[in-house]
Design a protein around this motif. Structure first.
Motif, mmCIF file in Angstrom:
data_model
loop_
_atom_site.group_PDB
_atom_site.id
_atom_site.type_symbol
_atom_site.label_atom_id
_atom_site.label_comp_id
_atom_site.label_asym_id
_atom_site.label_seq_id
_atom_site.Cartn_x
_atom_site.Cartn_y
_atom_site.Cartn_z
ATOM 1 N N UNK A 1 0.829 -1.208 0.000
ATOM 2 C CA UNK A 1 0.000 0.000 0.000
ATOM 3 C C UNK A 1 0.868 1.265 0.000
ATOM 4 N N UNK A 2 1.906 1.277 0.818
ATOM 5 C CA UNK A 2 2.792 2.443 0.883
ATOM 6 C C UNK A 2 3.517 2.633 -0.445
ATOM 7 N N UNK B 1 4.097 6.993 -7.496
ATOM 8 C CA UNK B 1 3.856 8.100 -8.433
ATOM 9 C C UNK B 1 4.532 9.411 -8.005
ATOM 10 N N UNK B 2 4.525 9.688 -6.718
ATOM 11 C CA UNK B 2 5.175 10.908 -6.235
ATOM 12 C C UNK B 2 6.682 10.837 -6.444
ATOM 13 N N UNK B 3 7.269 9.674 -6.212
ATOM 14 C CA UNK B 3 8.708 9.506 -6.419
ATOM 15 C C UNK B 3 9.056 9.660 -7.899
ATOM 16 N N UNK B 4 8.215 9.135 -8.779
ATOM 17 C CA UNK B 4 8.449 9.266 -10.223
ATOM 18 C C UNK B 4 8.445 10.741 -10.630
ATOM 19 N N UNK B 5 7.483 11.478 -10.154
ATOM 20 C CA UNK B 5 7.392 12.898 -10.512
ATOM 21 C C UNK B 5 8.596 13.660 -9.976
ATOM 22 N N UNK B 6 8.960 13.428 -8.722
ATOM 23 C CA UNK B 6 10.102 14.134 -8.148
ATOM 24 C C UNK B 6 11.403 13.773 -8.852
ATOM 25 N N UNK B 7 11.549 12.533 -9.274
ATOM 26 C CA UNK B 7 12.771 12.103 -9.964
ATOM 27 C C UNK B 7 12.889 12.759 -11.327
#
Length: 71
Positions: free
Chosen positions: A43-44, A50-56
């Protein structure tokens, strides 16, 4: 008057039906610590990926905006 009365009794019927779905007994199948940890990890990861993908890829997104200004 009868329309209002039937609406009130219908609401009481819905509340009674909802109360029947609530169980107060212990669970039939116990979930272990390993299963709980696995489910919470999945779940985490699903929430954070998605947030990690955007920040990367944020620097790439910034370069795209600078190359082609909007008109």
């Amino acid at each position: 008057m009868t329309g209002n009365f039937s609406a009130l009794t219908r609401q009481n019927h819905v509340v009674k039906e909802m109360k029947r779905a609530i169980y107060s007994k212990p669970p039939r199948n116990r979930i272990g610590a390993a299963q709980s940890f696995f489910v919470m990890s999945v779940f985490a990861a699903a929430m954070l990926a998605p947030a990690a993908w955007i920040l990367r890829h944020l620097p790439e997104y910034r370069q795209r905006v600078q190359r082609s200004p909007r008109t």
